[in-house]
Write an enzyme that holds these catalytic residues in place. Sequence first.
Site, mmCIF file in Angstrom:
data_model
loop_
_atom_site.group_PDB
_atom_site.id
_atom_site.type_symbol
_atom_site.label_atom_id
_atom_site.label_comp_id
_atom_site.label_asym_id
_atom_site.label_seq_id
_atom_site.Cartn_x
_atom_site.Cartn_y
_atom_site.Cartn_z
ATOM 1 N N HIS A 129 -6.495 -13.877 -2.448
ATOM 2 C CA HIS A 129 -7.310 -12.171 -1.475
ATOM 3 C C HIS A 129 -8.693 -12.586 -1.729
ATOM 4 O O HIS A 129 -9.153 -12.070 -2.859
ATOM 5 C CB HIS A 129 -6.530 -11.349 -1.934
ATOM 6 C CG HIS A 129 -6.999 -10.057 -0.669
ATOM 7 N ND1 HIS A 129 -7.965 -9.463 -0.518
ATOM 8 C CD2 HIS A 129 -5.464 -9.960 0.285
ATOM 9 C CE1 HIS A 129 -7.715 -8.446 0.385
ATOM 10 N NE2 HIS A 129 -6.183 -8.796 0.838
ATOM 11 N N ASP A 207 -3.618 -10.849 -9.471
ATOM 12 C CA ASP A 207 -3.651 -10.167 -8.630
ATOM 13 C C ASP A 207 -1.963 -10.223 -8.099
ATOM 14 O O ASP A 207 -0.886 -11.551 -7.651
ATOM 15 C CB ASP A 207 -4.268 -10.668 -7.658
ATOM 16 C CG ASP A 207 -3.920 -10.142 -6.534
ATOM 17 O OD1 ASP A 207 -3.043 -8.999 -6.422
ATOM 18 O OD2 ASP A 207 -4.823 -10.326 -5.622
ATOM 19 N N GLN A 210 0.600 -8.132 -4.312
ATOM 20 C CA GLN A 210 1.826 -8.762 -2.922
ATOM 21 C C GLN A 210 2.889 -9.522 -4.153
ATOM 22 O O GLN A 210 4.433 -9.866 -3.253
ATOM 23 C CB GLN A 210 1.466 -10.165 -2.483
ATOM 24 C CG GLN A 210 1.266 -10.074 -1.135
ATOM 25 C CD GLN A 210 1.543 -9.056 -0.059
ATOM 26 O OE1 GLN A 210 2.069 -8.340 0.786
ATOM 27 N NE2 GLN A 210 -0.050 -9.002 0.256
ATOM 28 N N LYS A 233 1.652 -0.388 -1.431
ATOM 29 C CA LYS A 233 2.302 -1.977 -0.468
ATOM 30 C C LYS A 233 3.443 -2.195 -0.986
ATOM 31 O O LYS A 233 4.211 -2.788 -1.218
ATOM 32 C CB LYS A 233 1.833 -3.270 -0.986
ATOM 33 C CG LYS A 233 0.526 -3.538 -0.034
ATOM 34 C CD LYS A 233 -0.469 -5.154 -0.978
ATOM 35 C CE LYS A 233 -1.242 -5.200 -0.189
ATOM 36 N NZ LYS A 233 -1.884 -5.516 0.801
ATOM 37 N N CYS A 372 -7.975 -11.861 4.599
ATOM 38 C CA CYS A 372 -8.867 -11.491 3.903
ATOM 39 C C CYS A 372 -8.764 -12.967 2.854
ATOM 40 O O CYS A 372 -8.809 -12.514 1.145
ATOM 41 C CB CYS A 372 -8.366 -9.840 2.853
ATOM 42 S SG CYS A 372 -8.742 -8.543 4.070
HETATM 43 C C1 LIG Z 1 -3.020 -10.466 -2.508
HETATM 44 C C2 LIG Z 1 -3.328 -9.332 -2.518
HETATM 45 N N1 LIG Z 1 -4.309 -9.090 -3.334
HETATM 46 C C3 LIG Z 1 -5.395 -7.818 -3.388
HETATM 47 C C4 LIG Z 1 -5.424 -6.530 -2.297
HETATM 48 C C5 LIG Z 1 -5.814 -6.202 -2.087
HETATM 49 O O1 LIG Z 1 -5.233 -5.038 -2.436
HETATM 50 P P1 LIG Z 1 -5.598 -2.996 -2.187
HETATM 51 O O2 LIG Z 1 -5.287 -2.809 -0.553
HETATM 52 O O3 LIG Z 1 -4.780 -2.240 -2.958
HETATM 53 O O4 LIG Z 1 -6.721 -2.698 -2.271
HETATM 54 C C6 LIG Z 1 -4.302 -7.457 -1.498
HETATM 55 C C7 LIG Z 1 -3.902 -6.912 -0.221
HETATM 56 O O5 LIG Z 1 -3.908 -7.017 1.441
HETATM 57 C C8 LIG Z 1 -3.158 -8.186 -1.491
HETATM 58 O O6 LIG Z 1 -2.390 -9.244 -0.421
#
Ligand SMILES: Cc1ncc(COP(=O)(O)O)c(C=O)c1O
Length: 414
Positions: A129, A207, A210, A233, A372
């Site tokens: 992402h 990260d 998800q 989420k 993204c």
């Molecule tokens: C894999 C992943 N990382 C990071 C993010 C960003 O998260 P946040 O909305 O809390 O900044 C997302 C959001 O879509 C995501 O899917």
Amino acid sequence: MSSTTLPALDADRLRADFPVFEELVGGKPVAYLDSASSTQKPRQVLDRMRAFYEHEYANVHRGVYRLAERATEGFEAARRTVAGLLNAPSEKEVVFTRSATEAINLVAYAWGLDNLGPGDVVVITELEHHANFVPWQYIAQRTGASFRHIPIDDNGELRLDSLDAFAAEGNVKVVASNLVSNTLGTINPVETLAAWAHEQGAIMVVDAAQAAPHRRVDVQALGADFVAISSHKLCGPSGVGALWGRRELLEAMSPFNLGGEMIRSVGFDKTTFNELPHKFEAGTPAIAEAVGFGAAIDYVTAIGLEAIERHEHVLVEQAMAALDEIPWIRVFGPPPERRAGIVSFDVEGIHPHDVAQVLDWEGIAVRAGHHCTQPLMTRLGVAATTRASFYLYSIPEEIDRLIAGLHKVKASLG
Ligand SMILES: Cc1ncc(COP(=O)(O)O)c(C=O)c1O
């Protein structure tokens, strides 16, 4: 106990907790298939936030009066809940942030600027992402470090055979990967990456935005150094997320944001910084949101992350089997057993925005775009995909509606 004898999640019953499912959109109940983007909120979370505002609210860590103590206790209880969710060794290692994005920026700036330089290599993945891509690309460029990515194979799986080439190129200092891909759903081998990162003397940044809402994430079992998660989420409010970091790394790091709350003492000549985790929490935090995040974690863990994972797996199998039958649909990514509850696909000859628009007329909410993950789109050779994603409240009928909706898309636009 075999998995078939484990109690299944009752999504129909859980839906009653979510006021949004009483809502009609264009006269139809919404089939919400966009939980990877953000999840819906149960009454338990909304009620907890309202009760906090009505009975416990004040600024945190400041007042000596009892209401402020109550607010601080609510906020710190949420931190303990996040620590429990992640099996963090200490809640002092849990920093509240605005989002998973801010959590990763914190590490990229506060660790990266001081520890990276020419000759160093930052390794991310082709299916990252932007939140775990752009901060590292930017900090690598600023510090003169190289920025490399682990490619994926045609199934959307990381090609770990590429790792040795990075080690030959310089000092690998950072390996950053998501645990679950938000576009393909791939469950990435983070434990293996973490072990390799540590052999190189690198930090492992995970990260888990998800992953944490959908499966058990244990920061110690992963062997990670930093893990970023997000509240919105996971049935919680937006505006809050968390970073878990290994204590010795957090302690050695410079602060990220500066101002009130993160200091120990301030003088004209010198400022000293607060202890963990407050060193990284400048200014008034998202107080009620953090409390709501804690309530959301309680809600999700009471259902059971294993039950949620199994439920989503059944749905993703159903969706992929149905999509595979349609010759004009191409599904991206690995087979169901290698992915979480996310399916990205292409409808031959029809732009994903048009697909999503026609589905919306049927009351079906899916995401269309690059999610993204523009570098991943480049790898897949598409500008965008249509993505359906599931959560604990998703039901098989919604997938049936999606499939019927796609046939309408084809009939009207194909
Ligand atoms: C894999 C992943 N990382 C990071 C993010 C960003 O998260 P946040 O909305 O809390 O900044 C997302 C959001 O879509 C995501 O899917």
